[in-house]
Design a protein around this motif. Structure first.
Motif, PDB file in Angstrom:
ATOM      1  N   THR A   1     134.358  57.711  -2.918  1.00 57.59           N
ATOM      2  CA  THR A   1     134.288  59.242  -3.575  1.00 57.59           C
ATOM      3  C   THR A   1     133.774  60.307  -3.930  1.00 57.59           C
ATOM      4  O   THR A   1     132.777  59.086  -4.859  1.00 57.59           O
ATOM      5  CB  THR A   1     135.398  59.082  -4.763  1.00 57.59           C
ATOM      6  OG1 THR A   1     136.847  59.059  -4.226  1.00 57.59           O
ATOM      7  CG2 THR A   1     135.970  60.523  -5.072  1.00 57.59           C
ATOM      8  N   VAL A   2     133.766  61.490  -3.769  1.00 58.42           N
ATOM      9  CA  VAL A   2     132.413  62.027  -3.984  1.00 58.42           C
ATOM     10  C   VAL A   2     132.518  63.560  -4.407  1.00 58.42           C
ATOM     11  O   VAL A   2     133.684  64.395  -3.928  1.00 58.42           O
ATOM     12  CB  VAL A   2     131.383  62.709  -2.830  1.00 58.42           C
ATOM     13  CG1 VAL A   2     130.327  63.008  -3.735  1.00 58.42           C
ATOM     14  CG2 VAL A   2     130.468  61.985  -2.823  1.00 58.42           C
ATOM     15  N   GLN A   3     132.120  63.442  -5.949  1.00 56.64           N
ATOM     16  CA  GLN A   3     132.924  64.975  -6.239  1.00 56.64           C
ATOM     17  C   GLN A   3     132.233  66.477  -5.593  1.00 56.64           C
ATOM     18  O   GLN A   3     130.436  66.451  -5.261  1.00 56.64           O
ATOM     19  CB  GLN A   3     131.976  65.225  -7.574  1.00 56.64           C
ATOM     20  CG  GLN A   3     132.914  66.716  -8.884  1.00 56.64           C
ATOM     21  CD  GLN A   3     132.792  66.456 -10.174  1.00 56.64           C
ATOM     22  OE1 GLN A   3     131.402  65.078 -10.969  1.00 56.64           O
ATOM     23  NE2 GLN A   3     132.985  67.473 -11.268  1.00 56.64           N
ATOM     24  N   ALA A   4     132.537  67.081  -5.982  1.00 57.63           N
ATOM     25  CA  ALA A   4     132.217  68.681  -5.025  1.00 57.63           C
ATOM     26  C   ALA A   4     131.509  69.218  -5.983  1.00 57.63           C
ATOM     27  O   ALA A   4     131.744  69.169  -6.780  1.00 57.63           O
ATOM     28  CB  ALA A   4     133.576  69.608  -4.828  1.00 57.63           C
ATOM     29  N   HIS A   5     130.152  69.321  -4.575  1.00 57.87           N
ATOM     30  CA  HIS A   5     129.600  70.533  -5.918  1.00 57.87           C
ATOM     31  C   HIS A   5     129.723  71.735  -5.220  1.00 57.87           C
ATOM     32  O   HIS A   5     128.817  72.758  -6.163  1.00 57.87           O
ATOM     33  CB  HIS A   5     127.999  70.158  -5.743  1.00 57.87           C
ATOM     34  CG  HIS A   5     127.927  69.724  -4.335  1.00 57.87           C
ATOM     35  ND1 HIS A   5     127.795  70.667  -2.324  1.00 57.87           N
ATOM     36  CD2 HIS A   5     127.255  68.407  -3.199  1.00 57.87           C
ATOM     37  CE1 HIS A   5     127.453  70.423  -1.395  1.00 57.87           C
ATOM     38  NE2 HIS A   5     127.357  69.006  -1.578  1.00 57.87           N
ATOM     39  N   GLY A   6     130.434  72.433  -4.475  1.00 59.14           N
ATOM     40  CA  GLY A   6     130.121  73.808  -4.106  1.00 59.14           C
ATOM     41  C   GLY A   6     128.816  74.318  -3.538  1.00 59.14           C
ATOM     42  O   GLY A   6     128.847  75.289  -2.855  1.00 59.14           O
ATOM     43  N   ASP A   7     128.648  73.713  -3.296  1.00 59.05           N
ATOM     44  CA  ASP A   7     126.916  74.006  -2.433  1.00 59.05           C
ATOM     45  C   ASP A   7     127.951  74.043  -0.767  1.00 59.05           C
ATOM     46  O   ASP A   7     128.806  73.492  -0.380  1.00 59.05           O
ATOM     47  CB  ASP A   7     125.609  72.992  -2.691  1.00 59.05           C
ATOM     48  CG  ASP A   7     125.327  73.496  -4.082  1.00 59.05           C
ATOM     49  OD1 ASP A   7     125.465  74.949  -4.572  1.00 59.05           O
ATOM     50  OD2 ASP A   7     124.440  72.429  -4.559  1.00 59.05           O
ATOM     51  N   PRO A   8     126.341  74.326   0.476  1.00 59.75           N
ATOM     52  CA  PRO A   8     126.430  74.248   1.894  1.00 59.75           C
ATOM     53  C   PRO A   8     126.431  73.152   1.929  1.00 59.75           C
ATOM     54  O   PRO A   8     125.503  72.339   1.179  1.00 59.75           O
ATOM     55  CB  PRO A   8     125.942  75.405   2.602  1.00 59.75           C
ATOM     56  CG  PRO A   8     125.499  76.379   0.924  1.00 59.75           C
ATOM     57  CD  PRO A   8     125.613  76.109  -0.197  1.00 59.75           C
ATOM     58  N   ILE A   9     127.022  73.090   2.937  1.00 57.16           N
ATOM     59  CA  ILE A   9     126.740  71.603   3.865  1.00 57.16           C
ATOM     60  C   ILE A   9     125.843  72.388   4.916  1.00 57.16           C
ATOM     61  O   ILE A   9     127.300  73.184   5.789  1.00 57.16           O
ATOM     62  CB  ILE A   9     127.818  70.946   4.340  1.00 57.16           C
ATOM     63  CG1 ILE A   9     128.105  70.091   3.001  1.00 57.16           C
ATOM     64  CG2 ILE A   9     127.536  69.928   5.176  1.00 57.16           C
ATOM     65  CD1 ILE A   9     127.515  69.199   2.166  1.00 57.16           C
ATOM     66  N   ASP A  10     125.416  71.815   5.960  1.00 55.87           N
ATOM     67  CA  ASP A  10     124.394  72.716   7.236  1.00 55.87           C
ATOM     68  C   ASP A  10     123.868  72.108   7.928  1.00 55.87           C
ATOM     69  O   ASP A  10     122.449  70.412   6.768  1.00 55.87           O
ATOM     70  CB  ASP A  10     123.179  73.310   6.685  1.00 55.87           C
ATOM     71  CG  ASP A  10     123.692  74.658   7.802  1.00 55.87           C
ATOM     72  OD1 ASP A  10     122.635  74.402   8.927  1.00 55.87           O
ATOM     73  OD2 ASP A  10     122.842  76.024   7.450  1.00 55.87           O
ATOM     74  N   ILE A  11     124.681  71.154   8.997  1.00 55.91           N
ATOM     75  CA  ILE A  11     123.632  70.369   9.773  1.00 55.91           C
ATOM     76  C   ILE A  11     123.452  70.522  11.250  1.00 55.91           C
ATOM     77  O   ILE A  11     123.759  72.009  11.943  1.00 55.91           O
ATOM     78  CB  ILE A  11     124.830  68.963  10.162  1.00 55.91           C
ATOM     79  CG1 ILE A  11     126.257  70.179  10.747  1.00 55.91           C
ATOM     80  CG2 ILE A  11     124.587  68.404   8.605  1.00 55.91           C
ATOM     81  CD1 ILE A  11     126.630  68.504  11.036  1.00 55.91           C
ATOM     82  N   GLN A  12     122.253  70.724  11.793  1.00 59.01           N
ATOM     83  CA  GLN A  12     121.831  70.997  12.994  1.00 59.01           C
ATOM     84  C   GLN A  12     121.520  70.024  13.880  1.00 59.01           C
ATOM     85  O   GLN A  12     121.206  69.058  13.451  1.00 59.01           O
ATOM     86  CB  GLN A  12     120.144  71.779  12.997  1.00 59.01           C
ATOM     87  CG  GLN A  12     120.694  72.873  12.341  1.00 59.01           C
ATOM     88  CD  GLN A  12     119.528  74.127  11.605  1.00 59.01           C
ATOM     89  OE1 GLN A  12     118.874  73.944  13.325  1.00 59.01           O
ATOM     90  NE2 GLN A  12     119.714  75.542  11.259  1.00 59.01           N
ATOM     91  N   GLY A  13     121.627  70.144  15.507  1.00 56.99           N
ATOM     92  CA  GLY A  13     121.283  69.649  16.094  1.00 56.99           C
ATOM     93  C   GLY A  13     121.176  69.916  17.351  1.00 56.99           C
ATOM     94  O   GLY A  13     120.801  71.165  17.827  1.00 56.99           O
ATOM     95  N   LEU A  14     120.973  68.681  19.028  1.00 58.81           N
ATOM     96  CA  LEU A  14     120.824  69.269  20.032  1.00 58.81           C
ATOM     97  C   LEU A  14     122.337  68.629  21.219  1.00 58.81           C
ATOM     98  O   LEU A  14     122.429  67.855  20.894  1.00 58.81           O
ATOM     99  CB  LEU A  14     119.502  69.060  20.867  1.00 58.81           C
ATOM    100  CG  LEU A  14     118.608  69.607  20.695  1.00 58.81           C
ATOM    101  CD1 LEU A  14     117.452  68.289  20.796  1.00 58.81           C
ATOM    102  CD2 LEU A  14     118.091  71.067  20.734  1.00 58.81           C
ATOM    103  N   ILE A  15     122.043  69.647  22.016  1.00 54.89           N
ATOM    104  CA  ILE A  15     123.690  69.015  22.920  1.00 54.89           C
ATOM    105  C   ILE A  15     122.922  68.978  24.742  1.00 54.89           C
ATOM    106  O   ILE A  15     121.969  70.582  24.762  1.00 54.89           O
ATOM    107  CB  ILE A  15     124.741  69.807  22.884  1.00 54.89           C
ATOM    108  CG1 ILE A  15     125.643  69.060  21.608  1.00 54.89           C
ATOM    109  CG2 ILE A  15     125.526  69.048  24.077  1.00 54.89           C
ATOM    110  CD1 ILE A  15     126.778  69.650  21.372  1.00 54.89           C
ATOM    111  N   VAL A  16     123.399  68.073  25.322  1.00 60.32           N
ATOM    112  CA  VAL A  16     122.425  68.328  26.501  1.00 60.32           C
ATOM    113  C   VAL A  16     123.891  67.834  26.819  1.00 60.32           C
ATOM    114  O   VAL A  16     124.527  66.519  26.890  1.00 60.32           O
ATOM    115  CB  VAL A  16     121.105  66.460  27.005  1.00 60.32           C
ATOM    116  CG1 VAL A  16     121.818  67.370  28.451  1.00 60.32           C
ATOM    117  CG2 VAL A  16     120.393  66.725  26.365  1.00 60.32           C
TER     118      VAL A  16
END
Length: 216
Positions: free
Chosen positions: A164-179
């Motif tokens: 369990t991880v307590q919510a911090h209210g900040d953004p979660i932002d991930i990026q990547g590539l698709i082929v």
């Protein structure tokens, strides 16, 4: 443009498939957030992948997926083992895109548990195409997935422990590539997603180093 399939022209195309078998009895509620120029290559690619994700997450019969060529379709993560659509139907899109870690293990969380873990934590997890580097038949593009950690994260890790991880209210932002390779109907024949699966968890647990609590 009239000859192009609806799943590349309309991001909500497959939501209108009333006769399909849906995981929760009805299509999910999706809203469009993109700003690409209508009928541009990024616009078409984004709509195709959004409709594919809807079908992969919520349609329970592979024969109902209109965005893929069912006979040859495969999915892989970071150049790894090619999986069939039936595998994704069994494990879910989250489990197909994640690897085992101290936060989460796809083997120890089934389809429903995986969706519960992430959709409760981030009620909205928007997705967009950032750049398209090549067009059909091999489409290569950069993508972004983002949301806000509004609620606590809970899942089972690679030791079988409940984390369990307590919510911090900040953004979660991930990026990547698709082929992705597509056929003449712009149906996906194979799709390979490239990104760091730990990037999301590093952002989930960023407060105070690694503030997870294990419970039985």
């Amino acid at each position: 443009m009239a000859d192009l399939p609806d799943y590349v022209l309309d991001p909500n195309a497959v939501l209108k498939d009333e006769n399909s078998s849906w995981r929760h009895g009805a299509p999910p509620d999706y809203t469009k957030t993109t700003t690409h120029e209508a009928n541009s290559l990024p616009f078409l690619v984004e709509n195709l992948v959004k409709n594919w994700e809807i079908e992969a997450s919520f349609k329970t019969k592979l024969s109902d997926w209109r965005t893929i060529d069912e006979k040859v379709y495969t999915f892989s993560l970071n150049g790894g083992e090619k999986r069939t659509g039936h595998h994704m139907l069994e494990v879910g899109t989250y489990n197909a895109l994640l690897s085992a870690s101290q936060y989460y293990d796809p083997v120890k969380n089934d389809f429903d548990e995986s969706h519960k873990s992430f959709k409760q934590m981030m009620p909205t997890f928007a997705w967009e195409v950032l750049e398209v580097y090549s067009g059909p038949p091999v489409v290569v593009f950069k993508w972004r997935h983002w949301g806000e950690m509004k609620n606590d994260y809970t899942g089972y890790n690679n030791s079988g422990e409940k984390v369990t991880v307590q919510a911090h209210g900040d953004p979660i932002d991930i990026q990547g590539l698709i082929v992705a390779k597509v056929n003449e109907k712009l149906q996906i024949e194979n799709i390979d997603v490239w990104y760091d699966p730990m990037e999301m968890f590093n952002q989930i647990g960023k407060k105070n180093g690694c503030p997870f609590v294990k419970t039985t």
